[in-house]
Design a protein around this motif. Structure first.
Motif, PDB file in Angstrom:
ATOM      1  N   ASN A   3       0.815  -1.214   0.000  1.00 28.01           N
ATOM      2  CA  ASN A   3       0.000   0.000   0.000  1.00 28.01           C
ATOM      3  C   ASN A   3       0.849   1.265   0.000  1.00 28.01           C
ATOM      4  O   ASN A   3       0.505   2.257   0.641  1.00 28.01           O
ATOM      5  N   GLY A   4       1.964   1.228  -0.735  1.00 21.70           N
ATOM      6  CA  GLY A   4       2.825   2.401  -0.804  1.00 21.70           C
ATOM      7  C   GLY A   4       2.210   3.554  -1.566  1.00 21.70           C
ATOM      8  O   GLY A   4       2.596   4.700  -1.399  1.00 21.70           O
ATOM      9  N   ALA A   5       1.221   3.265  -2.408  1.00 25.76           N
ATOM     10  CA  ALA A   5       0.533   4.300  -3.183  1.00 25.76           C
ATOM     11  C   ALA A   5      -0.839   3.778  -3.566  1.00 25.76           C
ATOM     12  O   ALA A   5      -1.058   2.557  -3.609  1.00 25.76           O
ATOM     13  N   PRO A   6      -1.817   4.673  -3.831  1.00 21.74           N
ATOM     14  CA  PRO A   6      -3.145   4.206  -4.232  1.00 21.74           C
ATOM     15  C   PRO A   6      -3.105   3.327  -5.483  1.00 21.74           C
ATOM     16  O   PRO A   6      -3.964   2.478  -5.679  1.00 21.74           O
ATOM     17  N   GLN A   7      -2.093   3.540  -6.320  1.00 22.63           N
ATOM     18  CA  GLN A   7      -1.983   2.790  -7.574  1.00 22.63           C
ATOM     19  C   GLN A   7      -1.114   1.542  -7.430  1.00 22.63           C
ATOM     20  O   GLN A   7      -0.693   0.955  -8.429  1.00 22.63           O
ATOM     21  N   ASN A   8      -0.835   1.120  -6.209  1.00 24.06           N
ATOM     22  CA  ASN A   8       0.091   0.000  -6.004  1.00 24.06           C
ATOM     23  C   ASN A   8      -0.287  -1.241  -6.809  1.00 24.06           C
ATOM     24  O   ASN A   8       0.578  -1.924  -7.353  1.00 24.06           O
ATOM     25  N   GLY A   9      -1.568  -1.562  -6.871  1.00 29.56           N
ATOM     26  CA  GLY A   9      -2.000  -2.767  -7.575  1.00 29.56           C
ATOM     27  C   GLY A   9      -1.585  -2.768  -9.035  1.00 29.56           C
ATOM     28  O   GLY A   9      -0.995  -3.726  -9.531  1.00 29.56           O
ATOM     29  N   VAL A  10      -1.862  -1.675  -9.712  1.00 29.66           N
ATOM     30  CA  VAL A  10      -1.548  -1.607 -11.134  1.00 29.66           C
ATOM     31  C   VAL A  10      -0.045  -1.502 -11.365  1.00 29.66           C
ATOM     32  O   VAL A  10       0.498  -2.070 -12.320  1.00 29.66           O
ATOM     33  N   LEU A  11       0.650  -0.811 -10.488  1.00 27.76           N
ATOM     34  CA  LEU A  11       2.105  -0.687 -10.626  1.00 27.76           C
ATOM     35  C   LEU A  11       2.790  -2.033 -10.417  1.00 27.76           C
ATOM     36  O   LEU A  11       3.717  -2.394 -11.149  1.00 27.76           O
ATOM     37  N   LEU A  12       2.331  -2.795  -9.452  1.00 30.72           N
ATOM     38  CA  LEU A  12       2.909  -4.111  -9.206  1.00 30.72           C
ATOM     39  C   LEU A  12       2.596  -5.071 -10.348  1.00 30.72           C
ATOM     40  O   LEU A  12       3.380  -5.976 -10.648  1.00 30.72           O
ATOM     41  N   ALA A  13       1.448  -4.872 -11.002  1.00 25.79           N
ATOM     42  CA  ALA A  13       1.124  -5.703 -12.165  1.00 25.79           C
ATOM     43  C   ALA A  13       2.114  -5.440 -13.296  1.00 25.79           C
ATOM     44  O   ALA A  13       2.532  -6.364 -13.998  1.00 25.79           O
ATOM     45  N   LEU A  14       2.509  -4.173 -13.476  1.00 28.57           N
ATOM     46  CA  LEU A  14       3.498  -3.856 -14.507  1.00 28.57           C
ATOM     47  C   LEU A  14       4.871  -4.409 -14.105  1.00 28.57           C
ATOM     48  O   LEU A  14       5.595  -4.952 -14.948  1.00 28.57           O
ATOM     49  N   LEU A  15       5.227  -4.274 -12.841  1.00 29.36           N
ATOM     50  CA  LEU A  15       6.499  -4.817 -12.381  1.00 29.36           C
ATOM     51  C   LEU A  15       6.542  -6.326 -12.610  1.00 29.36           C
ATOM     52  O   LEU A  15       7.565  -6.875 -13.035  1.00 29.36           O
ATOM     53  N   GLU A  16       5.444  -6.995 -12.350  1.00 27.50           N
ATOM     54  CA  GLU A  16       5.382  -8.434 -12.570  1.00 27.50           C
ATOM     55  C   GLU A  16       5.511  -8.758 -14.054  1.00 27.50           C
ATOM     56  O   GLU A  16       6.178  -9.732 -14.430  1.00 27.50           O
ATOM     57  N   ALA A  17       4.914  -7.954 -14.913  1.00 24.20           N
ATOM     58  CA  ALA A  17       5.043  -8.159 -16.359  1.00 24.20           C
ATOM     59  C   ALA A  17       6.503  -8.011 -16.786  1.00 24.20           C
ATOM     60  O   ALA A  17       7.012  -8.795 -17.602  1.00 24.20           O
TER      61      ALA A  17
END
Length: 244
Positions: free
Chosen positions: A90-104
């Motif tokens: 929960n480092g940022a409101p957009q954490n979910g989408v950012l982590l999805a890109l990192l995983e990609a």
């Protein structure tokens, strides 16, 4: 420590995926989400660029350029740019989408291991542009958010600009447009509201190896060089974020 890091990233991505792709952008302003995604893609691409000599070293087998190593590097580079720490839940409101890109991005590096670690071959074809394109494709499948490189002098068919992108690229090429200034617009795509953001990119020294002069000469990939000069508009990163 490495195992804990990997577990943290995977768990966070899984939680984000359960939320559903369309909900990613709802956590914050769509324009800000797009800007953060651009910064994260650039961070990953920069890590590949910084390790290009290692990747292309024909004398070495296992390079140590693993998906986990790359993720550590990207997180640090992204944090320095944006102050968003993706290693913290929960480092940022957009954490979910950012982590999805990192995983990609991790998946692209993981799948590229046989090529990256192949001895006896200098040029592997695992370059920043290819890394960014493949990461964007995987990210779209995960989230429904389009993230691609585009430009007038595109080489890969999937990077061909659409009408909106072509218009913005012309604007970026106009000397009256402030260099480096992004363009964002709420519009419709396929009958659905989206936020479109484009970030201009300019030719740097490393770009000119393949895209510089003399124009028409074949580069290391066998493609004809475009004849760019340092500072020329090279294209843009284009993002399409579904709106609420």
């Amino acid at each position: 420590m490495k195992a804990r890091f990997t577990s943290l990233i995977v768990s966070a991505v899984v939680c984000a995926m359960v939320m559903g792709g369309a909900s990613f952008a709802r956590a914050g302003d769509e324009s800000e989400t797009a800007e953060l995604l651009i910064a994260l893609l650039k961070s990953g691409r920069a890590v590949v660029s910084e390790h290009q000599a290692l990747i292309n070293d024909p004398s070495k087998g296992n390079k140590g350029f693993t998906d986990e190593f790359m993720a550590h590097q990207v997180i640090e580079k992204f944090k320095a740019k944006t102050r968003v720490d993706l290693s913290r839940p929960n480092g940022a409101p957009q954490n979910g989408v950012l982590l999805a890109l990192l995983e990609a991005e991790r998946e692209v590096v993981l799948e590229g291991q046989p090529v990256i670690n192949k001895q006896g071959v200098a040029f592997k074809g695992f370059i920043p542009a290819v890394f960014a394109r493949k990461s964007g494709e995987k990210f779209y499948k995960k989230t429904g958010i389009r993230l691609k490189l585009t430009g007038t002098d595109y080489r890969f068919p999937g990077n061909k600009p659409d009408d909106f992108e072509s218009e913005v690229l012309r604007m970026f090429a106009d000397s009256r447009h402030p260099k480096g200034q992004q363009y964002a617009k709420a519009t419709m795509v396929g009958g659905k509201p989206v936020m479109r953001v484009m970030d201009p990119e300019y030719a740097g020294p490393t770009c000119l190896t393949c895209h510089g002069g003399p124009k028409g000469e074949r580069d290391i990939t066998g493609t004809k060089k475009e004849g760019w000069k340092e500072g020329d508009l090279a294209g843009a990163i284009s993002v399409v974020v579904p709106m609420r």
